[in-house]
Design a protein around this motif. Structure first.
Motif, mmCIF file in Angstrom:
data_model
loop_
_atom_site.group_PDB
_atom_site.id
_atom_site.type_symbol
_atom_site.label_atom_id
_atom_site.label_comp_id
_atom_site.label_asym_id
_atom_site.label_seq_id
_atom_site.Cartn_x
_atom_site.Cartn_y
_atom_site.Cartn_z
ATOM 1 N N ALA A 192 0.827 -1.236 -0.231
ATOM 2 C CA ALA A 192 -0.217 -0.055 -0.058
ATOM 3 C C ALA A 192 0.870 1.250 -0.109
ATOM 4 O O ALA A 192 0.581 1.990 -0.573
ATOM 5 N N TRP A 193 2.059 1.168 0.865
ATOM 6 C CA TRP A 193 2.860 2.432 1.133
ATOM 7 C C TRP A 193 3.464 2.626 -0.495
ATOM 8 O O TRP A 193 3.995 3.709 -0.934
ATOM 9 N N HIS A 198 3.871 5.705 -5.529
ATOM 10 C CA HIS A 198 3.885 5.733 -6.870
ATOM 11 C C HIS A 198 3.161 6.835 -7.324
ATOM 12 O O HIS A 198 3.307 7.490 -8.294
ATOM 13 N N ARG A 199 1.839 7.016 -6.712
ATOM 14 C CA ARG A 199 1.126 8.162 -6.945
ATOM 15 C C ARG A 199 1.571 9.366 -6.753
ATOM 16 O O ARG A 199 1.390 10.173 -7.862
ATOM 17 N N PHE A 200 2.324 9.481 -5.604
ATOM 18 C CA PHE A 200 2.980 10.814 -5.313
ATOM 19 C C PHE A 200 3.706 11.357 -6.506
ATOM 20 O O PHE A 200 3.920 12.323 -6.763
ATOM 21 N N ARG A 201 4.715 10.178 -6.923
ATOM 22 C CA ARG A 201 5.778 10.372 -7.790
ATOM 23 C C ARG A 201 5.004 10.967 -9.167
ATOM 24 O O ARG A 201 5.472 11.599 -10.074
ATOM 25 N N ARG A 202 4.102 10.106 -9.699
ATOM 26 C CA ARG A 202 3.326 10.502 -10.818
ATOM 27 C C ARG A 202 2.511 11.805 -10.936
ATOM 28 O O ARG A 202 2.527 12.348 -12.011
ATOM 29 N N SER A 203 2.247 12.267 -9.583
ATOM 30 C CA SER A 203 1.336 13.445 -9.469
ATOM 31 C C SER A 203 2.528 14.613 -9.381
ATOM 32 O O SER A 203 2.324 15.676 -10.028
#
Length: 203
Positions: A192-193, A198-203
């Protein structure tokens, strides 16, 4: 009015405690509780039910067996031991904190005389002092026959030991299940982390 009566009689507090216990055991609709948590709770409840079903049976059987053995010992010792009047003929060296050796003599009902070391002697023995003493049919000093309370105590101890014997493997099973589930939880948290990172990096 019903609520006031329930509070006044303590039923409301009891219901609150039951609901709290139910939630702790995982029997609720909490969306934050994961399937692995619910599964572990069900396993724990199943193990508790197994203990409640098996422990009384095992404890009762072990306690009854120990009690029966104690009764047999009682009957045997009562049949093979009897009281005589012993007379002190010699007292050994008195050591501080220790009972001195007491040599006594006594006469059996058939008229035969015996000499031996007293197994138990109340107080401080003196030469010529007499006291009632237990001896075996073979003429050896011994202690009084087994008490009934000893048989009862042994029965309770055996029953408790049997119940603990049932609880131990169940507790080990739950410990193993919990450790396995903890590993799965840790892997789930790491995943989950990783997804969140990964989401933060993509944003």
């Amino acid at each position: 009015m019903l609520e006031v009566v329930m509070r006044g009689s303590g039923i409301g507090a009891l219901c609150t405690r039951v609901n709290r216990l139910r939630r702790r055991c995982g029997f609720d609709r909490n969306d934050l509780r994961r399937d692995i948590d619910r599964a572990q709770t069900r396993i724990a409840c199943g193990l508790v039910l197994c203990f409640l079903a098996a422990a009384p049976v095992a404890g009762s059987a072990a306690g009854q067996a120990a009690y029966d053995r104690g009764i047999r010992v009682e009957r045997h010792e009562k049949a093979t031991r009897h009281l005589v009047t012993a007379t002190v003929v010699e007292v050994g060296t008195r050591t501080p904190g220790a009972q001195p050796g007491v040599w006594v003599t006594w006469t059996e009902p058939d008229g035969s005389r015996h000499t031996g070391t007293a197994a138990v002697w109340r107080g401080t023995p003196d030469t010529g002092e007499t006291q009632r003493m237990w001896v075996t049919d073979s003429g050896k000093p011994t202690v009084r026959p087994r008490w009934r309370s000893q048989s009862v105590f042994d029965a309770w101890a055996a029953g408790l030991a049997a119940a603990l014997g049932v609880a131990l493997p169940l507790a080990l099973t739950y410990t193993l299940v919990r450790r396995l589930n903890d590993r799965r939880r840790y892997r789930g948290w790491d995943a989950a982390w990783a997804r969140l990172d990964h989401r933060f990096r993509r944003s």
